[in-house]
Design an enzyme around this catalytic site. Structure first.
Site, PDB file in Angstrom:
ATOM      1  N   LYS A 119       7.498   1.515  10.225  1.00 35.90           N
ATOM      2  CA  LYS A 119       7.893   2.726  10.009  1.00 35.90           C
ATOM      3  C   LYS A 119       7.095   3.849  10.709  1.00 35.90           C
ATOM      4  O   LYS A 119       7.320   4.695  11.381  1.00 35.90           O
ATOM      5  CB  LYS A 119       7.874   3.260   8.644  1.00 35.90           C
ATOM      6  CG  LYS A 119       9.008   2.872   7.467  1.00 35.90           C
ATOM      7  CD  LYS A 119       8.712   3.703   6.245  1.00 35.90           C
ATOM      8  CE  LYS A 119       7.762   3.299   5.295  1.00 35.90           C
ATOM      9  NZ  LYS A 119       7.931   1.942   4.850  1.00 35.90           N
TER      10      LYS A 119
ATOM     11  N   ARG B 280      13.468  -5.533  -1.560  1.00 33.03           N
ATOM     12  CA  ARG B 280      12.339  -6.011  -2.393  1.00 33.03           C
ATOM     13  C   ARG B 280      11.928  -5.354  -3.776  1.00 33.03           C
ATOM     14  O   ARG B 280      11.284  -6.031  -4.482  1.00 33.03           O
ATOM     15  CB  ARG B 280      11.065  -5.759  -1.155  1.00 33.03           C
ATOM     16  CG  ARG B 280      11.231  -6.675  -0.221  1.00 33.03           C
ATOM     17  CD  ARG B 280      10.207  -6.332   0.960  1.00 33.03           C
ATOM     18  NE  ARG B 280       8.743  -6.115   0.486  1.00 33.03           N
ATOM     19  CZ  ARG B 280       7.880  -5.080   0.770  1.00 33.03           C
ATOM     20  NH1 ARG B 280       8.448  -4.384   1.887  1.00 33.03           N
ATOM     21  NH2 ARG B 280       6.686  -5.071   0.531  1.00 33.03           N
TER      22      ARG B 280
ATOM     23  N   SER C 268       6.252  -3.677   6.797  1.00 32.28           N
ATOM     24  CA  SER C 268       7.174  -2.359   6.322  1.00 32.28           C
ATOM     25  C   SER C 268       6.637  -1.227   6.940  1.00 32.28           C
ATOM     26  O   SER C 268       7.158  -0.313   7.425  1.00 32.28           O
ATOM     27  CB  SER C 268       7.063  -2.661   4.912  1.00 32.28           C
ATOM     28  OG  SER C 268       7.576  -1.362   4.096  1.00 32.28           O
TER      29      SER C 268
ATOM     30  N   HIS D  11      -0.448   6.653   5.450  1.00 33.30           N
ATOM     31  CA  HIS D  11       0.579   6.098   4.668  1.00 33.30           C
ATOM     32  C   HIS D  11      -0.423   5.417   3.659  1.00 33.30           C
ATOM     33  O   HIS D  11      -1.668   5.155   3.875  1.00 33.30           O
ATOM     34  CB  HIS D  11       1.506   5.184   5.529  1.00 33.30           C
ATOM     35  CG  HIS D  11       2.561   4.585   4.795  1.00 33.30           C
ATOM     36  ND1 HIS D  11       3.697   5.419   4.724  1.00 33.30           N
ATOM     37  CD2 HIS D  11       2.601   3.674   4.046  1.00 33.30           C
ATOM     38  CE1 HIS D  11       4.537   4.796   4.009  1.00 33.30           C
ATOM     39  NE2 HIS D  11       4.111   3.681   3.380  1.00 33.30           N
TER      40      HIS D  11
ATOM     41  N   ASP E 172      13.631  -1.527   7.782  1.00 31.28           N
ATOM     42  CA  ASP E 172      12.885  -1.433   6.611  1.00 31.28           C
ATOM     43  C   ASP E 172      13.630  -0.701   5.281  1.00 31.28           C
ATOM     44  O   ASP E 172      13.487  -0.829   4.206  1.00 31.28           O
ATOM     45  CB  ASP E 172      11.672  -0.512   7.130  1.00 31.28           C
ATOM     46  CG  ASP E 172      10.865  -0.425   5.732  1.00 31.28           C
ATOM     47  OD1 ASP E 172      10.067  -1.251   5.333  1.00 31.28           O
ATOM     48  OD2 ASP E 172      10.418   0.913   5.613  1.00 31.28           O
TER      49      ASP E 172
HETATM   50  N1  URA Z   1       4.711   1.076   1.119  1.00 30.34           N
HETATM   51  C1  URA Z   1       5.689   0.624   1.983  1.00 30.34           C
HETATM   52  O1  URA Z   1       6.111   1.521   2.927  1.00 30.34           O
HETATM   53  N2  URA Z   1       6.246  -0.222   2.140  1.00 30.34           N
HETATM   54  C2  URA Z   1       5.588  -1.471   1.367  1.00 30.34           C
HETATM   55  O2  URA Z   1       6.054  -2.604   1.528  1.00 30.34           O
HETATM   56  C3  URA Z   1       4.771  -1.016   0.237  1.00 30.34           C
HETATM   57  C4  URA Z   1       4.159   0.173   0.391  1.00 30.34           C
END
Ligand code: URA
Length: 428
Positions: free
Chosen positions: A188, A169, A184, A83, A162
């Site tokens: 996930k 956000r 966040s 990620h 999320d």
């Molecule tokens: N990527 C994400 O999944 N969440 C964030 O808050 C920032 C980048």
């Protein structure tokens, strides 16, 4: 029992939320009982006050358990994901997932949409005609079993808290917060059923973390959350002082990703794809040297085509890039003076793409898949007045605003800057 308004006031005043309060707040938000306006106020209070480690654990846990936690332990092979904390032109997930999948490591990937000035993997994938990122959990599990790779978004089933908070956000100036970003991302990722995780933590003018110190803190925070949950987690700190590759914008980035999978494309995108793939393969207990071979022998491109087909998309885009959506017009953005490209405010470059329609200003804005930018310069290039620094792909909207962003996004100076390397540090 405290009301939500009292919890917001506690956080605003620098207090510490209890585990029980955090669980109630997040589950209430995921159910729709806590409205967006209260969560927006809480996010802003957290932006200023942060979350202590005693709060961050339960916060991440509550987000993770706001939906279903997927179990892939019945499948053979390691399951490893990556990620990114978000950047401009960061399309790496698209070539990376099939490269790693082609080497025999399963990649169950749950991604996000564009956030602030940064692009999102889901928006990019959805620019492929027919491609759906909205699979049921069972279809996702079946696809990870059959193809080894599935690329989906947060759903009502997985990490619904999320899904809502991320979108909120984005439009309430509460993205750049280490606890909110780390919870966040990690919620996930931990819901996906992975064994291990690689994080690409971006640093610089186009990243949410502007300094190496902040990026390191974010990386260490996420690595600690991952390890606490028993998942081997490695972070690479990588430069976002200029856009990654040449293309910024959804279909444009798919195009560049397919070029990488054809063993072509820009050097920086290829280098980062391989660097992240090698760490994923290491964590997947597979020979990391397979990554370059999967690009060279076409197996990664072949797998990308099969993923597109399995998710309802037109796999012919892999052979014929003209099947991707494209903007009606392309105009140059010209250098006003001669000199060196001495600095980039990469966030402004990302915003230039957003105002053309590649990103959202409001949660309900619709993305225009064909628009965006093609960068025609890199930091340190010597340029002449009148030379194109970028190409603007547009559909008659946002061109003037994009030019204004580019005026402050690209600086021409008298000398070439020191340009940092692409990969700065490994943590974990
Ligand atoms: N990527 C994400 O999944 N969440 C964030 O808050 C920032 C980048």
């Amino acid at each position: 029992m405290k009301t939500t308004a009292e919890l917001i006031a506690d956080k605003r005043n620098g207090g510490v939320l209890s585990e029980e309060d955090i669980r109630r707040l997040i589950s209430g938000y995921a159910r729709g009982d806590v409205p967006d306006y209260q969560m927006a106020a809480m996010a802003m209070a957290i932006y200023f006050r942060g979350l202590s480690p005693e709060e961050l654990g339960p916060w991440t846990d509550a987000m993770l358990h706001s939906g279903r936690v997927i179990d892939l332990s019945h499948l053979p092979d390691r399951k490893v994901d990556k990620h990114s904390t978000g950047g401009v032109g960061d399309k790496i997930s698209l070539p990376l997932a099939p490269v790693v999948g082609a080497c025999g490591v399963r990649v169950p990937m749950i991604s996000g949409r564009g956030l602030g000035h940064t692009g999102g993997t889901l928006d990019k994938l959805e620019s492929i005609p027919g491609f759906s990122t909205d699979l049921s959990v069972q279809s996702y599990i079946d696809q990870v079993a059959s193809l080894g790779v599935a690329l989906i978004g947060q759903t009502a089933e997985v990490c619904p808290a999320d899904k809502r908070l991320y979108a909120l956000r984005d439009v309430t100036a509460t993205v750049e917060s280490i606890p909110l970003i780390s919870s966040s991302i990690m919620s996930k990722k931990l819901a996906e059923g992975i064994d291990a995780l690689v994080l690409d933590v971006k640093v610089g003018s186009g990243a949410f973390m502007k300094t190496v110190e902040d990026a390191r803190l974010l990386a260490e925070t996420m690595v600690a959350i991952g390890e606490r949950m028993g998942k081997k987690t490695v972070a690479l700190l990588t430069s976002m002082e200029q856009p990654l590759g040449r293309m910024i914008g959804n279909a444009l980035e798919v195009r560049e990703s397919i070029e990488i999978l054809r063993d072509e494309g820009p050097d920086d995108v290829r280098a980062l794809t391989l660097a992240l793939a090698e760490v994923m393969l290491e964590l997947g207990e597979v020979d990391p040297r397979g990554a370059a071979s999967a690009l060279a022998d076409g197996s990664a491109l072949e797998l990308f085509g099969r993923i597109i087909e399995a998710q309802g998309g037109d796999r012919r885009v892999c052979d014929d890039l003209s099947r991707l959506p494209s903007a009606k017009h392309r105009v140059p953005y010209i250098a006003k003076t001669s000199g060196y490209v001495s600095a980039m405010d990469t966030r402004r470059v990302g915003l230039a793409a957003c105002v053309l329609g590649a990103g959202r200003a409001r949660t309900d804005d619709v993305i225009d898949p064909g628009v965006g930018l093609e960068m025609a310069c890199r930091l340190g290039d010597q340029v002449e007045a009148g030379q194109p620094l970028a190409w603007i792909y547009h559909n008659d909207a946002g061109v003037d605003a994009a030019q204004v962003h580019l005026d402050s996004g690209i600086t021409i100076g008298e000398s070439a800057p020191d340009v940092s390397g692409l990969i700065l540090e490994r943590i974990g």
